[in-house]
Enzyme design. Structure first.
Site, PDB file in Angstrom:
ATOM      1  N   ASP A  24       0.819  -1.207   0.000  1.00 47.55           N
ATOM      2  CA  ASP A  24       0.000   0.000   0.000  1.00 47.55           C
ATOM      3  C   ASP A  24       0.857   1.263   0.000  1.00 47.55           C
ATOM      4  O   ASP A  24       0.468   2.293  -0.562  1.00 47.55           O
ATOM      5  CB  ASP A  24      -0.933   0.003   1.204  1.00 47.55           C
ATOM      6  N   THR A  49      -9.671   3.069   6.918  1.00 47.21           N
ATOM      7  CA  THR A  49      -9.157   1.764   7.350  1.00 47.21           C
ATOM      8  C   THR A  49      -7.716   1.847   7.844  1.00 47.21           C
ATOM      9  O   THR A  49      -7.135   0.833   8.222  1.00 47.21           O
ATOM     10  CB  THR A  49      -9.215   0.755   6.195  1.00 47.21           C
ATOM     11  N   ALA A  66      -6.331  11.043  21.279  1.00 47.05           N
ATOM     12  CA  ALA A  66      -6.094  11.240  22.720  1.00 47.05           C
ATOM     13  C   ALA A  66      -6.488  12.640  23.167  1.00 47.05           C
ATOM     14  O   ALA A  66      -5.670  13.398  23.697  1.00 47.05           O
ATOM     15  CB  ALA A  66      -4.622  10.951  23.051  1.00 47.05           C
TER      16      ALA A  66
END
Length: 267
Positions: free
Chosen positions: A45, A161, A185
């Site tokens: 990828d 994804t 966070a």
């Protein structure tokens, strides 16, 4: 049909590239690295993202296909032992199997230098190197929240994804023309409050992130680092351009998700 090839530097990928080039010379296809009709990535990828950025200025006339030479790639439909089938498929099928939305990122600077515009396939992430990110988040130019936390990720459906998923974002089908903003966070207490949930933005809206003056921001778009000195704000929207895929093996999206994350990998 004119073909361009983008391969990573691994021995296996370079070997596959040489074999593929030989097969092309024996076919009705031609190699044209400058102005192709189809771009073939050979690797994973990461290689596919490199191929996209190399040819992103030709999206109106080029489509993509991928051959993976290692672990199963999310964007790659073909294995290294299926090159003959890929050649046949390219010669017999000139249809576009699918097209996916892209993200446009516009970066403005406080010193008045020229605004930068960038195009991405997966996602854009903003953080600070060693400090908490403090930013005002606007949706369609209206203030939505005062964010404090490690960072923000804005992803396309295909990018959902990736890092987006790892920080709690939803996986979104690429037929849904949206962006997704996911907090990294975030700080939520009696003083600082944020939504704390992923936010899905339709194609006719946009997200603007305004930051405090600082020179230690880190901004990444796919595999690229965006200049951040004097950063003032970043605006995200669905791009007018789309990426196109070709080939009969481009599988259904949810099957690709299942293959990538659920099914046990078998070589």
């Amino acid at each position: 049909m004119k073909i361009a090839i983008v391969a990573n530097d691994s021995i296996e990928s370079q070997t596959v590239k040489e074999k593929f080039e030989s097969l092309i010379k024996e076919s009705a296809l031609t190699i044209d690295q400058m102005h192709p009709e189809v771009v073939i990535s050979i690797g994973g990828d990461g290689t596919f993202l490199s191929a996209f950025h190399q040819y992103k200025d030709q999206l109106d006339s080029v489509c993509f296909a991928g051959v993976h030479t290692g672990h199963l790639g999310f964007y790659t439909d073909w294995r290294d032992y299926q090159l003959e089938e890929l050649i046949e498929d390219l010669q017999n099928d000139d249809s576009r199997a699918a097209n996916y939305p892209l993200i446009e990122v516009e970066v403005s600077y406080s010193d008045g230098k020229e605004t930068g515009k960038f195009l991405g396939l997966n996602e854009c992430i903003i953080k600070r190197n060693d400090r908490t990110l403090v930013a005002d988040v606007y949706i369609k130019d209206e203030l939505f929240e005062h964010f404090r936390g490690d960072g923000l990720s804005v992803a396309t459906p295909t990018g959902s994804t990736g890092y987006n998923k790892s920080v709690g974002g939803a996986v979104i089908h690429p037929r849904v023309n949206v962006l997704q903003m996911t907090e990294i966070a975030s700080i939520n207490n009696r003083v600082f409050r944020t939504l704390g949930s992923p936010l899905v933005i339709p194609s006719d809206e946009w997200i603007t992130v305004q930051v405090e003056p600082a020179d230690d921001y880190f901004i990444s778009l796919d595999q690229l680092n965006i200049p951040q000195a004097g950063l003032k704000e970043i605006r995200y929207r669905i791009a007018d351009e789309r990426i196109q895929f070709t080939g009969s093996r481009h599988t259904l999206f949810w099957q690709r998700v299942k293959d990538a994350f659920i099914e046990e990998y078998k070589d």
